[in-house]
Design a protein around this motif. Structure first.
Motif, mmCIF file in Angstrom:
data_model
loop_
_atom_site.group_PDB
_atom_site.id
_atom_site.type_symbol
_atom_site.label_atom_id
_atom_site.label_comp_id
_atom_site.label_asym_id
_atom_site.label_seq_id
_atom_site.Cartn_x
_atom_site.Cartn_y
_atom_site.Cartn_z
ATOM 1 N N ILE A 402 0.541 -1.183 -0.279
ATOM 2 C CA ILE A 402 -0.086 -0.084 -0.067
ATOM 3 C C ILE A 402 0.908 0.913 -0.056
ATOM 4 O O ILE A 402 1.009 2.036 -1.073
ATOM 5 C CB ILE A 402 -0.942 0.115 0.898
ATOM 6 N N GLY A 403 1.716 1.513 0.837
ATOM 7 C CA GLY A 403 2.700 1.913 1.025
ATOM 8 C C GLY A 403 4.122 2.269 -0.497
ATOM 9 O O GLY A 403 3.403 4.008 -0.617
ATOM 10 N N ASN A 404 4.055 1.597 -0.961
ATOM 11 C CA ASN A 404 4.656 1.705 -1.973
ATOM 12 C C ASN A 404 3.921 1.550 -3.347
ATOM 13 O O ASN A 404 4.080 2.361 -3.966
ATOM 14 C CB ASN A 404 5.613 0.147 -2.778
ATOM 15 N N TYR A 405 2.318 1.430 -3.509
ATOM 16 C CA TYR A 405 1.681 2.102 -4.447
ATOM 17 C C TYR A 405 1.516 3.178 -4.097
ATOM 18 O O TYR A 405 1.581 4.693 -5.063
ATOM 19 C CB TYR A 405 0.210 1.524 -4.239
ATOM 20 N N GLN A 406 1.534 3.714 -2.883
ATOM 21 C CA GLN A 406 1.119 5.646 -2.652
ATOM 22 C C GLN A 406 1.830 6.422 -3.162
ATOM 23 O O GLN A 406 2.115 7.045 -3.733
ATOM 24 C CB GLN A 406 0.896 5.653 -1.579
ATOM 25 N N VAL A 407 3.673 5.396 -2.971
ATOM 26 C CA VAL A 407 4.332 6.555 -3.314
ATOM 27 C C VAL A 407 4.469 6.215 -4.828
ATOM 28 O O VAL A 407 5.159 7.771 -5.299
ATOM 29 C CB VAL A 407 6.289 5.994 -2.672
ATOM 30 N N ALA A 408 3.901 5.391 -5.908
ATOM 31 C CA ALA A 408 4.014 5.278 -6.959
ATOM 32 C C ALA A 408 2.799 6.601 -7.890
ATOM 33 O O ALA A 408 3.767 7.231 -8.208
ATOM 34 C CB ALA A 408 3.777 3.991 -7.670
#
Length: 479
Positions: A402-408
């Motif tokens: 989830i955090g990686n997706y939001q960073v992207a």
């Protein structure tokens, strides 16, 4: 805040310290090659006059990569006094004379890249807790020539004086190693080059790529002597990029993930409030002041008030929530193997292997490096047009998807609106759905099913396919 001027001055000083001769052009004929015995190990030695570094290695140790005709090199790059960085290089199993070159860095900070080599994507792995490794059919060197590096000094097999205390100060040493590598192996100079990393690689990947691009520009302008590195790809799985985004994502993921809730809604509501009132102000002060004290305080504040509460709420594995906290998975079989005296001698290791020693980590902790965001640096890298893949196993908590997706989605680039508007669609390997992904121009995001922190360990076929596609400098796609 660290300004561009401050950052440039810092890097200039670092370059002068580790590469004092870079400002004065030298000629290749001053490079030296010879054989040397040290500690009962016979090394091939290459002294690179341009960077002032010395590479000492053994060739074809017979350890790990046993595919006939595939060469390997393992040993040290010495930079300055008593600074010895460990590397292990494997030629591609297919068409090594034309295959691209990729590097792998594990995270930590201060964790060895032998983790990736033996547990994830290297030429060999340990099956069913066997005491010796066997060939990995999904190794990244199926497609590319791959260089594994233990950095900073003190990590893994690297030893000596460790002057690195942040991601920014680590980058020049990595660039220096690559320059010496190219000087000894000039056949790789014009190859496509990629950086792949994980976990703290959310810091390493963007910064190392950006630093290489800065050095390339300096070489192009005639301000620096060296070999341009043809970087075309960056891949980061389960990365730690930005605390402001990813600390909140801890709460999101703990409440709602694909496997089991780690907290209830009441705890989540409390944590969201604590995040806004304690964590965010501390992180904002880190961003605005840029001081070591502010950033260290921000890191401690978020960990103590958000992370710890979640850890205390349920029994789960930090790197795989499907198992209990005391479960070791992947198994640590490879550590005992690398600590064997006969293996150490064969590969040219001078010190006993240490997977994630404390000393390098504490240097980073003292500067608050963990709390410093590398989202802006990642954005700069994406804006250059090279292929960037952010991917994450869906069972990992510590750097969750989830955090990686939001960073992207926070990366600002020409196709950002298309990227954020796109729906996630199935990612298949030979027709079998293995995850969800989306892509726009040169940025891709992939959520991998049934995978913890070390994605290539859990889903090796997916990892190899995504690696190959990204190294081809194209967006990932289903097969």
């Amino acid at each position: 805040m660290r300004t561009v001027i401050q950052r440039a001055a810092t890097l200039s000083l670092l370059t002068a310290l580790i590469s004092p001769s870079l400002a004065a052009p030298t000629t290749a004929h001053l490079d030296k090659r010879y054989v040397e015995e040290r500690g009962g190990i016979t090394y091939n030695v290459f002294e690179h006059r341009s960077t002032g570094s010395k590479m000492s290695f053994v060739k074809n140790s017979g350890i790990c990569e046993t595919t006939p005709g595939v060469n390997q090199y393992s040993g040290y790059l010495s930079v300055g006094d008593a600074m010895n960085m460990w590397f292990w290089f494997f030629e591609a199993r297919e068409n090594p004379k034309e295959a691209p070159l990729a590097t792998w860095f594990n995270g930590g900070p201060g964790c060895s890249s032998m983790i990736g080599l033996f547990q994830e994507n290297g030429p060999c792995h340990f099956v069913n807790n066997q005491s010796t490794p066997s060939l990995n059919p999904y190794s990244f060197n199926n497609y590319a020539n791959v260089l594994y590096v233990d950095q900073p000094i003190g990590t893994g097999f690297s030893y000596g004086i460790d002057d690195v205390n942040s991601t920014v100060t680590a980058a020049p040493f990595v660039w220096n190693l690559l320059q010496a590598f190219y000087a000894h192996f000039p056949e790789y100079e014009c190859r496509d080059f990629g950086i792949f990393t994980e976990s703290y690689g959310g810091h390493y990947g963007p910064e190392f790529a950006h630093y290489i691009q800065e050095q390339n520009a300096a070489i192009e302008e005639g301000d620096l002597e060296g070999d341009k590195i043809n970087i075309v790809a960056v891949g980061i799985n389960n990365g730690w990029f930005d605390s402001t985004i990813q600390e909140r994502a801890y709460i999101d993921y703990a409440l709602n993930n694909s496997y089991r809730p780690l907290i209830n809604e009441s705890v989540a509501d409390s944590l969201y409030d604590i995040y806004e009132t304690k964590c965010v102000p501390a992180l904002n002060e880190c961003i605005s002041s840029g001081t070591d004290e502010a950033c260290s305080y921000a890191d401690d504040t978020c960990i103590g008030n958000v992370d710890t509460v979640i850890y205390d709420s349920a029994d789960f594995g930090t790197y795989d929530i499907r198992v209990s906290a005391n479960t070791t998975d992947p198994p640590e079989t490879y550590v005992d193997y690398l600590q064997r005296p006969d293996v150490m001698k064969a590969i040219g290791a001078q010190v006993t292997y240490a997977e994630c020693p404390d000393a390098p980590y504490y240097k980073f902790a003292a500067t608050g490096d963990d709390a410093r965001s590398f989202l802006e640096t990642l954005t700069k890298v994406v804006q250059t047009g090279i292929s960037v893949l952010l991917w994450a196993g869906d069972a990992d908590f510590i750097c969750n998807w989830i955090g990686n997706y939001q960073v992207a989605e926070a990366v600002v680039y020409s196709a950002q609106s298309n990227f954020t508007a796109a729906e996630m669609v199935p990612y298949t390997v030979n027709g079998t759905e293995k995850g969800l992904f989306k892509t726009a121009d040169n940025l891709s995001f992939l959520k991998v099913y049934e995978a913890g922190h070390e994605v290539p360990y859990y889903q090796p076929e997916v990892a190899l396919q995504a690696f190959k596609q990204t190294m081809m400098d194209v967006a990932i796609a289903s097969t």
